[in-house]
Design a protein around this motif. Structure first.
Motif, short mmCIF file in Angstrom:
data_model
loop_
_atom_site.label_atom_id
_atom_site.label_comp_id
_atom_site.label_asym_id
_atom_site.label_seq_id
_atom_site.Cartn_x
_atom_site.Cartn_y
_atom_site.Cartn_z
N LYS A 137 63.31 6.81 -19.42
CA LYS A 137 62.59 6.24 -18.28
C LYS A 137 61.16 5.82 -18.64
O LYS A 137 60.50 5.15 -17.86
CB LYS A 137 62.54 7.25 -17.13
CG LYS A 137 63.91 7.53 -16.52
CD LYS A 137 63.81 8.46 -15.33
CE LYS A 137 65.18 8.67 -14.71
NZ LYS A 137 65.13 9.60 -13.54
N GLY A 138 60.67 6.23 -19.78
CA GLY A 138 59.30 5.92 -20.15
C GLY A 138 59.16 4.56 -20.81
O GLY A 138 60.11 3.78 -20.89
N LEU A 139 57.97 4.28 -21.31
CA LEU A 139 57.68 3.03 -22.00
C LEU A 139 57.91 3.22 -23.49
O LEU A 139 57.71 4.31 -24.04
CB LEU A 139 56.24 2.60 -21.76
CG LEU A 139 55.91 1.90 -20.43
CD1 LEU A 139 56.10 2.85 -19.26
CD2 LEU A 139 54.47 1.38 -20.45
N PHE A 209 60.17 -1.44 -20.78
CA PHE A 209 59.42 -1.04 -19.60
C PHE A 209 60.37 -0.66 -18.48
O PHE A 209 61.56 -0.97 -18.50
CB PHE A 209 58.55 -2.19 -19.09
CG PHE A 209 57.42 -2.58 -19.98
CD1 PHE A 209 56.46 -1.66 -20.38
CD2 PHE A 209 57.28 -3.91 -20.40
CE1 PHE A 209 55.40 -2.03 -21.19
CE2 PHE A 209 56.22 -4.29 -21.20
CZ PHE A 209 55.28 -3.35 -21.61
N ASN A 210 59.81 -0.03 -17.45
CA ASN A 210 60.48 0.05 -16.16
C ASN A 210 59.50 -0.44 -15.11
O ASN A 210 58.33 -0.71 -15.41
CB ASN A 210 61.01 1.46 -15.86
CG ASN A 210 59.94 2.51 -16.02
OD1 ASN A 210 58.89 2.45 -15.40
ND2 ASN A 210 60.20 3.50 -16.87
N THR A 211 59.96 -0.56 -13.88
CA THR A 211 59.16 -1.25 -12.87
C THR A 211 57.92 -0.50 -12.43
O THR A 211 57.07 -1.08 -11.74
CB THR A 211 60.03 -1.57 -11.63
OG1 THR A 211 60.66 -0.36 -11.18
CG2 THR A 211 61.10 -2.60 -11.96
N ASN A 212 57.74 0.75 -12.86
CA ASN A 212 56.51 1.46 -12.47
C ASN A 212 55.27 0.88 -13.15
O ASN A 212 54.15 1.23 -12.77
CB ASN A 212 56.63 2.96 -12.72
CG ASN A 212 56.75 3.32 -14.19
OD1 ASN A 212 56.62 2.47 -15.08
ND2 ASN A 212 57.03 4.58 -14.46
N LEU A 249 52.46 8.60 -22.93
CA LEU A 249 53.71 8.20 -22.29
C LEU A 249 54.42 7.05 -23.00
O LEU A 249 55.37 6.50 -22.44
CB LEU A 249 53.43 7.81 -20.83
CG LEU A 249 52.87 8.92 -19.94
CD1 LEU A 249 52.53 8.37 -18.56
CD2 LEU A 249 53.87 10.07 -19.83
N VAL A 250 53.98 6.68 -24.19
CA VAL A 250 54.60 5.56 -24.90
C VAL A 250 55.17 6.05 -26.23
O VAL A 250 54.47 6.67 -27.03
CB VAL A 250 53.58 4.43 -25.15
CG1 VAL A 250 54.26 3.28 -25.90
CG2 VAL A 250 52.98 3.94 -23.84
N LYS A 251 56.45 5.77 -26.42
CA LYS A 251 57.10 6.10 -27.68
C LYS A 251 57.17 4.87 -28.57
O LYS A 251 57.28 3.75 -28.09
CB LYS A 251 58.53 6.61 -27.44
CG LYS A 251 58.60 7.99 -26.82
CD LYS A 251 60.05 8.46 -26.74
CE LYS A 251 60.14 9.86 -26.18
NZ LYS A 251 61.55 10.33 -26.12
N VAL A 252 57.09 5.09 -29.87
CA VAL A 252 57.35 4.02 -30.82
C VAL A 252 58.73 4.25 -31.42
O VAL A 252 59.07 5.38 -31.79
CB VAL A 252 56.28 3.94 -31.93
CG1 VAL A 252 56.13 5.24 -32.69
CG2 VAL A 252 56.58 2.78 -32.88
#
Length: 290
Positions: A137-139, A209-212, A249-252
């Protein structure tokens, strides 16, 4: 679940010297966008949203829309009057990549990937990204080895990824140039230069991405419009992503795929050769949409 690919295609291509998005690179007149959409379909994406300038609508619809099969196509238009507040902007150059995504928000209803129209990302990168959107669910940002993304024609800009495991600590926008086995990085924010190895991850503007993201995007765009010099400043997607990076909150997700792009006009021959090699190896048919 609808899974959308957003393609940013409203840039001017100033260094390239023309509209890169519609430069034929395939043997049957395909653009790089064709290969991106083809790979996205194979990876399970069900819709593509092209963000373009309104003035280029006819040429996109007469080419891309007429030949792409197997996916829903929609268009969003990056226009200066598509803003969250009532303000007049007089400039020719688009307002930036984050504004381009803002212009597409009403066409996106679920998890989505975002790419640039003038980059070739490789089949497996779409598979990786599609799987991530199905299960997380994250970026995320797809990371490419920086040394393999550089142009022989001169200095380029890259988002240099500094990370802890698979969590992004920062994405530093830099001018970069290879020097033997290292890459010299000069940050655009005038902080001190540094070096990374050729295998260090970099962002080529391929995100999940998701819409948040849209609540943050609109808030930041409003602030940008109120406080920045709108004649010269750009509202850029990496600045929006950085808000999430600072929160961890961002994974590579690193990919072994070979990135191919056109920064300079002189890069065009290499791109065509790379595409022909992939066709020769059976990755793509000679006529992509036959």
């Amino acid at each position: 679940m609808e899974k959308t690919l957003v393609v940013l295609a409203a840039g001017l291509g100033s260094r390239f010297g023309g509209l890169k998005q519609i430069e034929p690179v395939g043997p049957s007149g395909e653009f790089l966008i064709d290969y991106s959409v083809y790979d996205a379909i194979k990876a399970g994406f069900s819709k593509v949203v092209f963000v373009i300038k309104k003035e280029n609508e006819e040429i996109f619809k007469n080419t891309i829309s007429n030949r792409i099969k197997g996916i829903k196509i929609e268009y969003a238009y990056q226009e200066m009057n598509n803003l969250p507040i009532d303000i007049t902007i007089n400039r020719e150059k688009p307002l930036g990549t984050a504004h381009a995504l803002y212009c597409a928000k009403d066409l996106i209803n679920g998890p989505f990937a975002l790419i640039s129209s003038d980059d070739f990302y490789g089949r497996e990168s779409y598979n990786i990204l599609s799987n991530y959107l199905d299960n997380e669910k994250g970026l995320c940002v797809i990371g490419y080895p920086i040394g393999s993304t550089l142009s022989n024609e001169g200095e380029v800009k890259r988002g240099v990824i500094l990370k802890d495991g698979d969590i992004v600590n920062s994405i530093v926008e830099c001018k970069v140039k290879k020097n033997d086995n290292v890459v010299n990085c000069t940050p655009l924010n005038v902080s001190s230069s540094f070096e990374v190895t050729s295998n260090n991850s970099c962002s080529m503007l391929m995100y999940g991405f998701n819409t948040n993201i849209f609540d943050v995007l609109e808030e930041m765009l409003t602030d940008f419009l109120k406080n920045e010099d709108l004649k010269i400043k750009e509202f850029l997607l990496p600045d929006v992503v950085d808000v999430f990076v600072k929160k961890g909150l961002v994974k590579v997700i690193d990919t072994s795929c070979k990135w191919i792009g056109m920064t300079y006009k002189e890069d065009l021959l290499n791109v065509k050769n790379e595409i022909n090699e992939l066709i020769k190896n059976g990755v793509y048919p000679k006529n992509l949409w036959e």
